[in-house]
Design an enzyme around this catalytic site. Structure first.
Site, PDB file in Angstrom:
ATOM      1  N   LYS A  96       0.854  -1.200   0.000  1.00  0.00           N
ATOM      2  CA  LYS A  96       0.000   0.000   0.000  1.00  0.00           C
ATOM      3  C   LYS A  96       0.876   1.231   0.000  1.00  0.00           C
ATOM      4  CE  LYS A  96      -1.832   2.676   3.014  1.00  0.00           C
ATOM      5  NZ  LYS A  96      -1.727   3.971   2.300  1.00  0.00           N
TER       6      LYS A  96
ATOM      7  N   SER B  44       5.393   6.967  10.484  1.00  0.00           N
ATOM      8  CA  SER B  44       5.550   7.655  11.761  1.00  0.00           C
ATOM      9  C   SER B  44       5.448   6.678  12.934  1.00  0.00           C
ATOM     10  CB  SER B  44       4.472   8.723  11.896  1.00  0.00           C
ATOM     11  OG  SER B  44       3.200   8.113  11.834  1.00  0.00           O
TER      12      SER B  44
ATOM     13  N   GLU C 218       9.773   0.637  10.653  1.00  0.00           N
ATOM     14  CA  GLU C 218      10.831   1.636  10.421  1.00  0.00           C
ATOM     15  C   GLU C 218      10.185   2.986  10.680  1.00  0.00           C
ATOM     16  OE1 GLU C 218      13.879   1.018   9.775  1.00  0.00           O
ATOM     17  OE2 GLU C 218      13.928  -0.972   8.869  1.00  0.00           O
TER      18      GLU C 218
ATOM     19  N   CYS D  68      13.699  10.274   7.658  1.00  0.00           N
ATOM     20  CA  CYS D  68      13.534   9.721   9.003  1.00  0.00           C
ATOM     21  C   CYS D  68      14.829   9.857   9.801  1.00  0.00           C
ATOM     22  CB  CYS D  68      13.110   8.275   8.904  1.00  0.00           C
ATOM     23  SG  CYS D  68      14.118   7.360   7.732  1.00  0.00           S
TER      24      CYS D  68
ATOM     25  N   GLU E 288       9.760  15.094  16.050  1.00  0.00           N
ATOM     26  CA  GLU E 288      10.215  15.026  14.665  1.00  0.00           C
ATOM     27  C   GLU E 288       9.462  16.077  13.840  1.00  0.00           C
ATOM     28  OE1 GLU E 288       9.059  11.558  12.341  1.00  0.00           O
ATOM     29  OE2 GLU E 288      11.132  11.369  11.663  1.00  0.00           O
TER      30      GLU E 288
HETATM   31  P1  NAD Z   1       2.501   7.989   8.260  1.00  0.00           P
HETATM   32  O1  NAD Z   1       2.764   7.178   9.467  1.00  0.00           O
HETATM   33  O2  NAD Z   1       1.499   9.052   8.317  1.00  0.00           O
HETATM   34  O3  NAD Z   1       2.062   7.065   7.043  1.00  0.00           O
HETATM   35  C1  NAD Z   1       2.844   5.982   6.606  1.00  0.00           C
HETATM   36  C2  NAD Z   1       1.962   5.002   5.884  1.00  0.00           C
HETATM   37  O4  NAD Z   1       1.037   4.457   6.813  1.00  0.00           O
HETATM   38  C3  NAD Z   1       1.110   5.609   4.762  1.00  0.00           C
HETATM   39  O5  NAD Z   1       1.024   4.695   3.692  1.00  0.00           O
HETATM   40  C4  NAD Z   1      -0.243   5.775   5.416  1.00  0.00           C
HETATM   41  O6  NAD Z   1      -1.293   5.742   4.496  1.00  0.00           O
HETATM   42  C5  NAD Z   1      -0.282   4.560   6.324  1.00  0.00           C
HETATM   43  N1  NAD Z   1      -1.200   4.650   7.463  1.00  0.00           N
HETATM   44  C6  NAD Z   1      -1.698   5.762   8.074  1.00  0.00           C
HETATM   45  N2  NAD Z   1      -2.529   5.406   9.066  1.00  0.00           N
HETATM   46  C7  NAD Z   1      -2.560   4.059   9.108  1.00  0.00           C
HETATM   47  C8  NAD Z   1      -3.214   3.101   9.944  1.00  0.00           C
HETATM   48  N3  NAD Z   1      -4.030   3.484  10.928  1.00  0.00           N
HETATM   49  N4  NAD Z   1      -2.984   1.791   9.718  1.00  0.00           N
HETATM   50  C9  NAD Z   1      -2.160   1.389   8.732  1.00  0.00           C
HETATM   51  N5  NAD Z   1      -1.526   2.240   7.924  1.00  0.00           N
HETATM   52  C10 NAD Z   1      -1.715   3.565   8.098  1.00  0.00           C
HETATM   53  O7  NAD Z   1       3.925   8.529   7.837  1.00  0.00           O
HETATM   54  P2  NAD Z   1       4.255   9.504   6.625  1.00  0.00           P
HETATM   55  O8  NAD Z   1       3.795  10.867   7.020  1.00  0.00           O
HETATM   56  O9  NAD Z   1       3.804   8.937   5.336  1.00  0.00           O
HETATM   57  O10 NAD Z   1       5.851   9.451   6.617  1.00  0.00           O
HETATM   58  C11 NAD Z   1       6.607  10.196   7.470  1.00  0.00           C
HETATM   59  C12 NAD Z   1       7.067   9.368   8.643  1.00  0.00           C
HETATM   60  O11 NAD Z   1       7.717   8.189   8.191  1.00  0.00           O
HETATM   61  C13 NAD Z   1       8.079  10.062   9.498  1.00  0.00           C
HETATM   62  O12 NAD Z   1       7.790   9.861  10.852  1.00  0.00           O
HETATM   63  C14 NAD Z   1       9.386   9.373   9.139  1.00  0.00           C
HETATM   64  O13 NAD Z   1      10.356   9.449  10.128  1.00  0.00           O
HETATM   65  C15 NAD Z   1       8.957   7.999   8.863  1.00  0.00           C
HETATM   66  N6  NAD Z   1       9.902   7.299   7.992  1.00  0.00           N
HETATM   67  C16 NAD Z   1      10.705   6.348   8.533  1.00  0.00           C
HETATM   68  C17 NAD Z   1      11.627   5.680   7.752  1.00  0.00           C
HETATM   69  C18 NAD Z   1      12.522   4.628   8.345  1.00  0.00           C
HETATM   70  O14 NAD Z   1      13.087   3.862   7.577  1.00  0.00           O
HETATM   71  N7  NAD Z   1      12.679   4.567   9.647  1.00  0.00           N
HETATM   72  C19 NAD Z   1      11.718   5.969   6.390  1.00  0.00           C
HETATM   73  C20 NAD Z   1      10.878   6.941   5.867  1.00  0.00           C
HETATM   74  C21 NAD Z   1       9.963   7.593   6.685  1.00  0.00           C
END
Ligand code: NAD
Ligand code: MN
Length: 493
Positions: free
Chosen positions: A188, A242, A264, A298, A395
């Site tokens: 997804k 996140s 992650e 991240c 963050e």
């Molecule tokens: P997010 O957590 O808002 O969304 C990530 C994914 O989760 C999206 O596809 C979203 O649609 C999905 N999602 C949202 N709510 C959900 C739920 N209730 N159940 C299942 N899936 C759900 O994060 P974002 O804003 O897309 O990305 C930014 C975040 O990602 C930052 O916190 C960043 O640090 C982190 N990040 C971490 C890494 C790593 O490797 N550690 C890499 C890239 C980004």
């Protein structure tokens, strides 16, 4: 009813891009329960609408994957799996220009980076993991009267939920280890950046993957993501995003089938610069460390700690270097920093900048919106910060950094660890003993010495503390996609 989901889009530079907007299930593009508008972050305008998966479509994708696993993929040889992965990598390389433009259009990252880094990294990752496909074998263990051997077996249907900051690269990090180990995938994408993965879907089909092995769906997180995380036929979910949502994914798994979960998550990484560092090197890497990908990393080095003796000099040079950051149209070759991903993220970041000012930090440079269309923010540097401030704890995920002073090693280790995160850290020093001592002490999944943001498909990446569970990339990633079976044979007469 057959719907044609193939779309064309012409960029501001006159490039014609083509991609599909359907849900990719069973190697076909199909309709969702609704649509999601895809926004161009450079000007806030709509690019197109993509189909949105809800429960029925998530179920269809998981069923397709499950069937493909049982009937085809589990019987496909490792060599054939590897061949298909290499074929997909070839197709990505052959289409790198167009895919990079789609990524830049949808995400806003500079074309030099999407074409020179993100997209090539996907094919490299696929090739690297393809090499493991026929090298995954167990051990033989002899005990008195018994002979045991272990088998490294796939899990079956793996869910992958990815973020918007490195859309296709994150897809590659999930698909590589999942496919080489013999699993099938329902991926997804983020609702903010679905387009590059939909292009990838076309290439998956063209490469000749059997229907159902790779399914790519777009949908809102709290609907499609949540259904995938709760699905009883999904044996594992790999999540990048996140920390708040990571918690929800783990909870969904706990409340349903206890699927395996790798996470992650976010970070608030310290970048430590000692008095004896090569200051120009430290300045350049510290800049890349925080402003790369517009601060939407991240592992961004958002807390820079500089030793007292060079603090003033560092700050002056950092300001000079940062003031030269090329911010603007991501389709310009020289652009380093493009727009933030969305209005919501833009508002969040501006809110953090305000919070920094309200809590008494000094906004040393930047702090403002750039231009009046699109989501551009000036590279922003805070000084006079305290560890307890919001901008030091949370963050921000934007081009905002806090620079502060430290006395000695003990002082900086304490400051560096004043966070719930543990994704990455860096240390700048010319003293090898100090570099190794500090690297060993830091609570982080990655520690860079005299560099920053250097990630490779062959090196494990993941978090300590609340930055995650499990590792992606490198050989370590394979463990998360395999389950070990011990077969015990009675050899006693
Ligand atoms: P997010 O957590 O808002 O969304 C990530 C994914 O989760 C999206 O596809 C979203 O649609 C999905 N999602 C949202 N709510 C959900 C739920 N209730 N159940 C299942 N899936 C759900 O994060 P974002 O804003 O897309 O990305 C930014 C975040 O990602 C930052 O916190 C960043 O640090 C982190 N990040 C971490 C890494 C790593 O490797 N550690 C890499 C890239 C980004
Ligand atoms: Mn977008």
């Amino acid at each position: 009813m057959t719907v044609n989901f193939a779309t064309e889009f012409t960029t501001s530079k006159g490039d014609k891009l083509s991609f599909n907007t359907g849900l990719f299930i069973n190697n076909e593009f199909v309709e969702g329960a609704g649509t999601i508008d895809v926004i161009n972050p450079t000007n806030g305008e709509k690019i197109c609408a993509v189909q949105a998966a809800e429960e029925a479509q998530v179920n269809a994708a998981v069923d397709a994957a499950d069937k493909a696993y049982r009937e085809v993929w589990s019987k496909t040889s490792a060599r054939e799996r590897a061949r298909l992965m290499h074929k997909l990598a070839d197709l990505i390389d052959a289409n790198v220009d167009e895919i990079a433009k789609i990524e830049t259009l949808d995400n806003g990252k500079g074309i030099a980076f999407s074409k020179g880094y993100d997209i090539p990294e996907v094919s490299k990752t696929l090739r690297y993991f393809a090499g493991f496909a026929d090298k995954l074998h167990g051990k033989v263990i002899e005990t008195e009267g018994k002979l045991s051997y272990t088998r490294h077996e796939p899990i079956g249907v793996c869910g992958a939920i990815i973020p918007w900051n490195f859309p296709l690269m994150m897809a590659g990090w999930k698909l590589g280890p999942a496919l080489c180990t013999g699993n099938v995938v329902v991926l997804k994408t983020s609702e903010l950046t679905p387009l590059s993965a939909l292009k990838l879907a076309e290439l998956v089909k063209e490469a000749g993957f059997p229907p159902g092995v790779v399914n790519i769906i777009t949908g809102y997180g709290h609907i499609a993501g949540e259904k995938l995380a709760r699905h009883p036929k999904v044996g594992k979910v790999a999540f990048t995003g996140s920390t708040a949502v990571g918690r929800l994914v783990m909870k969904a798994a706990a409340e349903t089938n206890l699927k395996k979960v790798t996470l992650e998550l976010g970070g608030k990484s310290p970048n430590i610069i000692f008095d004896d560092a090569d200051i120009d090197q430290a300045v350049a890497w510290a800049h890349k460390g925080v402003f790369f990908n517009h601060g939407q990393c991240c592992c961004a080095g958002t807390r820079i700690f500089v030793q007292e003796g060079i603090y003033d000099k560092f700050l002056e040079r950092f300001k000079e270097y940062t003031s030269k950051t090329k911010v603007g149209d991501p389709f310009e070759q020289e652009t380093f920093q493009g727009p933030q991903i969305s209005q919501v993220q833009f508002d969040r970041i501006m809110g953090y900048i305000q919070a920094g000012k309200d809590e008494g930090a000094t906004c040393f440079m930047g702090g403002n919106r750039l231009g009046n269309s699109g989501y551009f923010i000036e590279p922003t540097v805070f000084t006079d910060v305290k560890g307890s401030m919001k901008i030091m704890q949370e963050e921000i995920f934007g081009p905002v950094v806090a620079v502060s002073k430290f006395k000695d090693e003990a002082d900086v280790i304490e400051k560096a660890h004043d966070t719930t995160y543990g994704l990455a850290a860096a240390v700048f020093t010319q003293n090898i003993t100090r570099a190794v001592t500090v690297a060993n002490k830091l609570e982080a999944g990655t520690v860079w010495v005299n560099c920053y943001n250097e990630l490779d498909y062959n090196t494990p990446f993941g978090g300590f503390k609340q930055s995650g569970i499990g590792r992606e990339n490198g050989e370590y990633a394979l463990d998360n996609y395999l389950q070990i079976k011990a077969v015990k044979i009675n050899v006693e007469l």
